[in-house]
Design an enzyme around this catalytic site. Structure first.
Site, PDB file in Angstrom:
ATOM      1  N   SER A 143      43.319  47.524  37.526  1.00  0.00           N
ATOM      2  CA  SER A 143      41.940  47.911  37.831  1.00  0.00           C
ATOM      3  C   SER A 143      41.966  48.694  39.135  1.00  0.00           C
ATOM      4  O   SER A 143      42.951  48.627  39.884  1.00  0.00           O
ATOM      5  CB  SER A 143      41.098  46.648  38.034  1.00  0.00           C
ATOM      6  N   TYR A 174      39.948  37.336  41.065  1.00  0.00           N
ATOM      7  CA  TYR A 174      40.198  38.459  40.151  1.00  0.00           C
ATOM      8  C   TYR A 174      40.994  39.550  40.861  1.00  0.00           C
ATOM      9  O   TYR A 174      42.005  40.035  40.357  1.00  0.00           O
ATOM     10  CB  TYR A 174      38.852  39.013  39.659  1.00  0.00           C
TER      11      TYR A 174
HETATM   12  N1  LIG Z   1      35.259  46.361  32.165  1.00  0.00           N
HETATM   13  C1  LIG Z   1      35.687  46.775  33.343  1.00  0.00           C
HETATM   14  O1  LIG Z   1      34.885  47.271  34.167  1.00  0.00           O
HETATM   15  C2  LIG Z   1      37.152  46.690  33.701  1.00  0.00           C
HETATM   16  C3  LIG Z   1      37.609  47.448  34.796  1.00  0.00           C
HETATM   17  C4  LIG Z   1      38.939  47.396  35.146  1.00  0.00           C
HETATM   18  C5  LIG Z   1      39.817  46.606  34.429  1.00  0.00           C
HETATM   19  N2  LIG Z   1      39.361  45.871  33.377  1.00  0.00           N
HETATM   20  C6  LIG Z   1      40.330  45.044  32.662  1.00  0.00           C
HETATM   21  O2  LIG Z   1      40.354  45.433  31.308  1.00  0.00           O
HETATM   22  C7  LIG Z   1      40.812  44.352  30.498  1.00  0.00           C
HETATM   23  C8  LIG Z   1      39.908  44.205  29.283  1.00  0.00           C
HETATM   24  O3  LIG Z   1      38.597  43.880  29.710  1.00  0.00           O
HETATM   25  P1  LIG Z   1      37.298  44.486  29.011  1.00  0.00           P
HETATM   26  O4  LIG Z   1      36.570  45.269  30.049  1.00  0.00           O
HETATM   27  O5  LIG Z   1      37.632  45.137  27.721  1.00  0.00           O
HETATM   28  O6  LIG Z   1      36.432  43.149  28.811  1.00  0.00           O
HETATM   29  P2  LIG Z   1      36.028  42.307  27.491  1.00  0.00           P
HETATM   30  O7  LIG Z   1      35.236  43.171  26.579  1.00  0.00           O
HETATM   31  O8  LIG Z   1      35.436  41.056  28.032  1.00  0.00           O
HETATM   32  O9  LIG Z   1      37.438  42.009  26.796  1.00  0.00           O
HETATM   33  C9  LIG Z   1      38.321  41.044  27.298  1.00  0.00           C
HETATM   34  C10 LIG Z   1      39.236  40.616  26.178  1.00  0.00           C
HETATM   35  O10 LIG Z   1      40.201  39.688  26.704  1.00  0.00           O
HETATM   36  C11 LIG Z   1      40.249  38.598  25.809  1.00  0.00           C
HETATM   37  N3  LIG Z   1      40.780  37.376  26.411  1.00  0.00           N
HETATM   38  C12 LIG Z   1      40.334  36.676  27.476  1.00  0.00           C
HETATM   39  N4  LIG Z   1      41.094  35.578  27.662  1.00  0.00           N
HETATM   40  C13 LIG Z   1      42.044  35.586  26.677  1.00  0.00           C
HETATM   41  C14 LIG Z   1      43.116  34.733  26.314  1.00  0.00           C
HETATM   42  N5  LIG Z   1      43.388  33.616  26.997  1.00  0.00           N
HETATM   43  N6  LIG Z   1      43.891  35.069  25.249  1.00  0.00           N
HETATM   44  C15 LIG Z   1      43.631  36.186  24.544  1.00  0.00           C
HETATM   45  N7  LIG Z   1      42.608  37.016  24.812  1.00  0.00           N
HETATM   46  C16 LIG Z   1      41.835  36.721  25.875  1.00  0.00           C
HETATM   47  C17 LIG Z   1      38.823  38.426  25.303  1.00  0.00           C
HETATM   48  O11 LIG Z   1      38.821  37.624  24.138  1.00  0.00           O
HETATM   49  P3  LIG Z   1      37.632  36.596  23.719  1.00  0.00           P
HETATM   50  O12 LIG Z   1      36.683  37.400  22.893  1.00  0.00           O
HETATM   51  O13 LIG Z   1      38.329  35.540  22.948  1.00  0.00           O
HETATM   52  O14 LIG Z   1      37.019  36.103  25.008  1.00  0.00           O
HETATM   53  C18 LIG Z   1      38.494  39.899  25.050  1.00  0.00           C
HETATM   54  O15 LIG Z   1      39.049  40.322  23.828  1.00  0.00           O
HETATM   55  C19 LIG Z   1      40.864  43.137  31.436  1.00  0.00           C
HETATM   56  O16 LIG Z   1      42.190  42.901  31.833  1.00  0.00           O
HETATM   57  C20 LIG Z   1      40.019  43.564  32.623  1.00  0.00           C
HETATM   58  O17 LIG Z   1      40.416  42.911  33.805  1.00  0.00           O
HETATM   59  C21 LIG Z   1      38.051  45.904  32.998  1.00  0.00           C
END
Ligand SMILES: NC(=O)c1ccc[n+]([C@@H]2O[C@H](COP(=O)([O-])OP(=O)(O)OC[C@H]3O[C@@H](n4cnc5c(N)ncnc54)[C@H](OP(=O)(O)O)[C@@H]3O)[C@@H](O)[C@H]2O)c1
Length: 268
Positions: A138, A151
Site C-alpha cells: 500500500s 495495518y
Molecule cells: N482498498 C484500498 O484502499 C487498499 C489500498 C491499498 C492496499 N490495499 C490492499 O489490497 C488488498 C485487498 O483489499 P481490497 O481493497 O480488495 O479489500 P476487500 O474488498 O475487503 O478484499 C479483501 C479480501 O481479502 C480477503 N481476506 C481477508 N482475510 C482473509 C483470510 N484470512 N483468508 C483469505 N482471504 C481473506 C477477504 O475475504 P472475505 O470476503 O472472506 O472477508 C477479501 O476477499 C489488501 O491486502 C489491502 O491491504 C487496499
C-alpha cells in the site's frame, strides 16, 4: 505451456478483479478465498467469458488450509507461475488502544500468512527457474499516519520482506514485486475492524474517528480496483519486473512528495 496463477482473497475488490484479469491474459487462475460460497459471481463470469478460473478454498490465516491448497494446485498442474498475495484487512486504533493480540491478528493475515505461502510455493518456482511473487502492499507501506499503526506496520514489514526476498530469489529466476495502491474503491472499509479500546473511553477516540471517516470518504471516490489488477498483469508480463508499482494519483503524489522532501518537510 499453460501458465498457472494463484490469487488470495478473491471474494471481492482487488483480488476479484486480479483473478479475472490474469485469466483474461490466458493464465489458468486459482481464485482462492476462505469462504467459497462467495465465489458464485466469479464462476458465473468465468463461464460466460470461457475463462479458466478455479475457485479454491484458502484461509490464509490457517497453515493447514494454505498447505492443502498449494499441494492441490501442484498436484493438478505441477507448476505455479504467479502468486498474488492480496488477502488483507485493516485494523483501526492508535497504538495505546491496540492490544498486542490485536496487532498479532492483523499481522497474521497481512504479513505472516504471506511468509507461509511464499515458503509453500518457493520450491516449485525455484525448480522451474521462473515465477513471480506479487505482494499487495500500500502507499502506507512507506508512509505512516495516525490511527492505523497495526495495518501500517504490517505493510512496512511486507515491504522489507519483499526487498530481501528479491535478492534471495533472483539467482533462481524468481521475481518479487510490490504493488502500492493508494485508496481503492473496494469493500476494504466495510471489512475493517476497530480495536476494542478505541470504541471505549479512549483519549484517541476523536482522531481515530476522524481518520476513519476521512478514509471512508476517500474510498467512495477511490481508484477502481481494475486499475490495480491491470498493473499486476503488467508487472507479471514485464520482462524485468520493477521492485515497485504504484497505483492511483493519490499514491503517486504522496510517494513523490516523500521522495523529494526531508522527513520533517514531509511531516509538516
Ligand atoms: N482498498 C484500498 O484502499 C487498499 C489500498 C491499498 C492496499 N490495499 C490492499 O489490497 C488488498 C485487498 O483489499 P481490497 O481493497 O480488495 O479489500 P476487500 O474488498 O475487503 O478484499 C479483501 C479480501 O481479502 C480477503 N481476506 C481477508 N482475510 C482473509 C483470510 N484470512 N483468508 C483469505 N482471504 C481473506 C477477504 O475475504 P472475505 O470476503 O472472506 O472477508 C477479501 O476477499 C489488501 O491486502 C489491502 O491491504 C487496499
Amino acid at each position: 505451456m499453460e501458465k498457472v496463477a494463484v490469487v488470495t482473497g478473491t471474494s471481492s475488490g482487488i483480488g476479484f478483479e486480479t483473478a479475472l484479469a490474469l485469466a483474461r491474459e490466458g493464465y489458468y487462475t486459482y481464485a482462492t478465498m476462505r469462504d467459497i460460497t462467495k465465489g458464485d459471481k466469479l464462476k458465473e463470469l468465468a463461464s460466460k467469458e470461457n475463462l479458466k478460473i478455479d475457485v479454491l478454498e484458502l484461509d490464509v490465516d490457517n497453515e493447514n488450509s494454505a498447505k492443502t491448497a498449494i499441494k492441490h494446485i501442484f498436484d493438478q498442474k505441477q507448476r505455479i507461475d504467479v502468486l498474488v498475495n492480496n488477502a488483507g484487512w485493516v485494523l483501526w486504533g492508535c497504538v495505546e488502544d491496540v492490544s498486542v493480540n490485536e496487532f498479532k491478528t492483523q499481522f497474521e493475515t497481512n504479513f505472516f500468512s504471506i511468509i507461509r505461502l511464499i515458503q509453500e510455493v518457493g520450491p516449485t518456482m525455484r525448480n522451474q527457474g521462473s515465477g513471480t511473487i506479487v505482494n499487495i502492499s500500500s502507499v502506507v507501506g512507506r508512509i505512516g499516519f495516525p490511527a492505523s499503526p497495526a495495518y501500517i506496520s504490517s505493510k512496512f514489514a511486507l515491504e522489507g520482506l519483499s526487498e530481501s526476498l528479491r535478492f534471495e530469489f533472483a539467482p533462481f529466476g524468481v521475481d518479487v514485486v510490490i504493488i502500492e495502491p493508494g485508496v481503492i474503491k473496494t469493500d476494504f472499509m466495510k471489512n475493517m475492524k476497530i480495536a476494542k479500546k478505541s470504541e471505549l473511553d479512549s483519549v484517541y477516540r476523536d482522531i481515530t474517528t476522524k481518520v476513519i471517516s476521512g478514509v471512508k470518504m476517500m474510498a467512495e471516490m477511490g481508484t477502481p480496483p481494475k486499475e490495480v489488477a491491470n498493473t499486476i498483469v503488467k508487472a507479471v508480463k514485464d520482462e524485468k519486473p520493477l521492485p515497485r508499482y504504484i497505483v492511483g494519483n493519490d499514491a503517486s503524489m504522496f510517494l513523490e512528495a516523500k521522495k523529494s522532501k526531508t522527513d520533517i518537510e514531509f511531516e509538516n
